[in-house]
Design an enzyme around this catalytic site. Structure first.
Site, PDB file in Angstrom:
ATOM      1  N   VAL A   1       0.547  10.034  50.279  1.00 54.14           N
ATOM      2  CA  VAL A   1       1.178   9.829  49.013  1.00 54.14           C
ATOM      3  C   VAL A   1       1.882   8.481  48.883  1.00 54.14           C
ATOM      4  O   VAL A   1       1.975   7.753  47.998  1.00 54.14           O
ATOM      5  CB  VAL A   1       1.978  10.971  49.639  1.00 54.14           C
ATOM      6  CG1 VAL A   1       3.052  11.088  47.795  1.00 54.14           C
ATOM      7  CG2 VAL A   1       1.414  12.226  50.171  1.00 54.14           C
ATOM      8  N   ILE A   2       2.674   7.496  50.321  1.00 56.56           N
ATOM      9  CA  ILE A   2       3.518   6.789  50.061  1.00 56.56           C
ATOM     10  C   ILE A   2       2.723   5.731  49.762  1.00 56.56           C
ATOM     11  O   ILE A   2       2.808   4.984  48.670  1.00 56.56           O
ATOM     12  CB  ILE A   2       4.034   6.532  51.438  1.00 56.56           C
ATOM     13  CG1 ILE A   2       5.330   8.115  51.375  1.00 56.56           C
ATOM     14  CG2 ILE A   2       4.816   5.586  51.265  1.00 56.56           C
ATOM     15  CD1 ILE A   2       5.686   7.807  52.421  1.00 56.56           C
TER      16      ILE A   2
ATOM     17  N   HIS B   1       1.804  25.045  21.371  1.00 54.86           N
ATOM     18  CA  HIS B   1       0.695  24.094  21.072  1.00 54.86           C
ATOM     19  C   HIS B   1       1.655  23.543  20.020  1.00 54.86           C
ATOM     20  O   HIS B   1       2.606  23.078  19.629  1.00 54.86           O
ATOM     21  CB  HIS B   1       0.030  24.799  20.062  1.00 54.86           C
ATOM     22  CG  HIS B   1      -1.094  24.225  19.048  1.00 54.86           C
ATOM     23  ND1 HIS B   1      -2.677  23.726  20.385  1.00 54.86           N
ATOM     24  CD2 HIS B   1      -1.482  23.501  17.992  1.00 54.86           C
ATOM     25  CE1 HIS B   1      -3.254  22.517  19.232  1.00 54.86           C
ATOM     26  NE2 HIS B   1      -3.063  22.755  17.890  1.00 54.86           N
TER      27      HIS B   1
END
Ligand code: FAD
Ligand code: AMP
Length: 473
Positions: A191-192, A452
């Site tokens: 992740v890092i 929407h």
């Protein structure tokens, strides 16, 4: 000696939340944190606010705007020539964001009448905690009825890439570069590594991510990981899998990186900066764990049960310093659970509904099981996928890369996982987390009216697709 009902060690998202919740429940609380900020003042908020979640997201947002102006704005009819990045200003803004939030915790502590100590805490026998103040004043002993340890984690260092704080750095160093490195390598496609690689790549660095494992993002759903790898590559991030770094040294103002490539053998790479992002380890060094007989597991994490109780009576541990994912929100929820249980409530925590987010662009976010996990566990399942390219709002935004995948049980239809690779996936995921927490089914999602045009329609369509009835694909 000062007496407190609860003494919390660590003022990160686990510790400060535990302290506040204890105070809300009427307990008399002290919180000790040793961290000093860039301005040399006490800095609450731990890794997350000071050198983790928040500064990384500030840089990700700034670099995202920069990239938009450079590469995408023309398509919207916006012309801006000669777009420049002032790195000093970028860093100043990041620091302002950090300071506002860390000071905010100080204000919350005041409001909740929590005694805040700036210094290093050490455990002693009989539930005493010795605080060595950061300003060099005499140590103070606090007598606690209950202790909550939330001392967090620190980056793992590897001997093959010794950090010098300038050329070879950890995530903290990579959040503070004062100029864009021309050539940047990161060790670790976790992740890092991916988030920091994205920041500097968007700002113009030529980025290589070296990952020892053969699979990209093995923890994510394989379809999502594949789509993300393709997109990140298109953005210019070079991700080398099967590449184990064996040496890194600084020579003549550059870093010479050596790595073993599973196919090509020993390889060399010269870069201007190297970031070591190979994970984090529990931070227990200064606690005197051995001295008081506090059990650690083989990873060095404090051993706890499902309620975060350690082997010592009235001593709890939460957050990165215990088992489980190193995520801010996981630590915070553990803090709430421990505080409420101290107050006599029966609070429990459901780890199976943990949201995971990687803040690349598009973002990667998931909750629950991946398809490969379900296969391995022999659980029968159904899948519905929907591409972002068929979503009107995504087209209007110009963010059509990615997909949503909804997985439910083949027999009961109960939701087992939601996997999103899309713009704003971090926000979209909340619907999946909530649906799973309420034991929802794909039919529940499919029958829920979604506004929407919104990106959330992709979740709706993916849920419809579970039964082969997606409308727009
Ligand atoms: P910490 O935040 O590490 O806090 C512990 C505190 O205790 C520290 O301030 C430390 O100085 C103090 N302390 C330790 N020992 C003592 C002692 N003996 N006496 C006094 N004080 C002590 N997580 C997410 O969920 N989302 C993200 O987007 C995200 N991004 C990240 C990006 C980066 C670059 C990094 C490095 C981490 C990121 N994380 C993210 C992980 C997240 O920061 C951690 O999971 C979280 O900070 C853990 O909280 P904690 O309270 O357990 O520990
Ligand atoms: P995470 O734990 O998610 O932050 O990811 C860290 C990544 O670093 C893991 O995927 C590891 O496989 C990877 N890693 C660890 N050591 C090395 C190394 N010497 N060379 C390349 N990658 C590594």
């Amino acid at each position: 000696m000062e007496n407190y009902e609860v003494v919390v060690i660590g003022g990160g998202p686990a510790g400060y939340v535990a302290a506040i919740r204890c105070a809300q429940l009427g307990m008399q609380v002290a919180c000790i944190d040793e961290r000093t900020g860039m301005d040399d003042k006490p800095a609450l908020g731990g890794t997350c606010l000071n050198v983790g979640c928040i500064p990384s997201k500030a840089l990700l947002d700034s670099s995202h705007h920069f990239q938009f102006l450079q590469k995408e704005s023309a398509e919207h009819g916006i012309s801006c020539d000669n777009v420049q990045m002032d790195v000093a200003k970028l860093q100043k803004r990041k620091q302002t964001v950090v300071s506002q939030l860390t000071q905010g915790i100080g204000a919350l502590f005041k409001k909740n009448k929590i005694s805040s100590f700036h210094g290093s805490a050490r455990l002693e026998a009989n539930k005493q905690v010795v605080v060595t103040p950061a300003d060099g004043a005499t140590a103070i002993t606090l007598q606690a009825q209950h202790i909550i340890i939330a001392s967090g984690s620190v980056p793992i260092q590897i001997p093959v890439a010794p950090q010098d704080g300038e050329y070879i750095v950890d995530s903290t160093g990579a959040l503070s570069f004062d100029q864009v490195p021309e050539r940047l390598a990161l060790i670790g496609a976790g992740v890092i590594g991916l988030e920091l690689g994205s920041v500097w790549s968007r700002l113009g660095a030529k980025v290589t991510v070296l990952e020892a494992l053969p699979n990209f993002l093995a923890a994510a759903d394989a379809d999502i990981a594949k789509a993300a790898a393709r997109a990140l590559k298109r953005q210019g991030l070079k991700i080398q899998l099967n590449a184990k770094v064996t040496n890194a040294e600084v020579k003549d103002g550059a870093v010479q990186v050596t790595y073993d490539d599973a196919k090509k053998g020993t390889q060399q790479l010269e870069v201007d900066r190297l970031v070591v992002a190979v994970g984090r380890k529990p931070n227990t060094e200064s606690l005197n764990a051995e001295g008081v007989g506090l059990n650690l597991d083989n990873r060095g994490a404090i051993e706890v049960d499902e309620f975060c109780q350690t082997n010592l009576p009235d001593v709890y541990a939460i957050g990165d310093v215990v088992r489980g994912p190193m995520l801010a929100h996981k630590g915070s929820e553990e803090g709430v659970m421990v505080a409420e249980r101290l107050a006599g409530q029966k609070t429990e925590m459901e780890m199976d509904h943990m949201p995971w987010v990687i803040y690349t662009w598009p973002e990667i976010a998931w909750v629950g099981k991946t398809e490969q996990e379900l296969k391995a566990e022999g659980i029968p399942y159904k899948v519905g996928s929907f591409p972002m390219s068929a979503i009107g709002r995504a087209r209007a935004m110009g963010d059509t890369t990615g997909m949503v995948k909804v997985i439910s049980h083949a027999e009961t239809d109960r939701l087992l996982g939601m996997h999103i690779f899309a713009a704003n996936a971090s926000e979209l995921l909340a619907e999946g987390v909530l649906s799973m927490a309420f034991e929802g089914s794909s039919e529940d999602l499919a029958r829920t009216i979604h506004a929407h045009p919104t990106l959330s329609e992709a979740l709706h369509e993916a849920a419809l697709a579970v039964d082969g009835r997606a409308v727009h694909s």
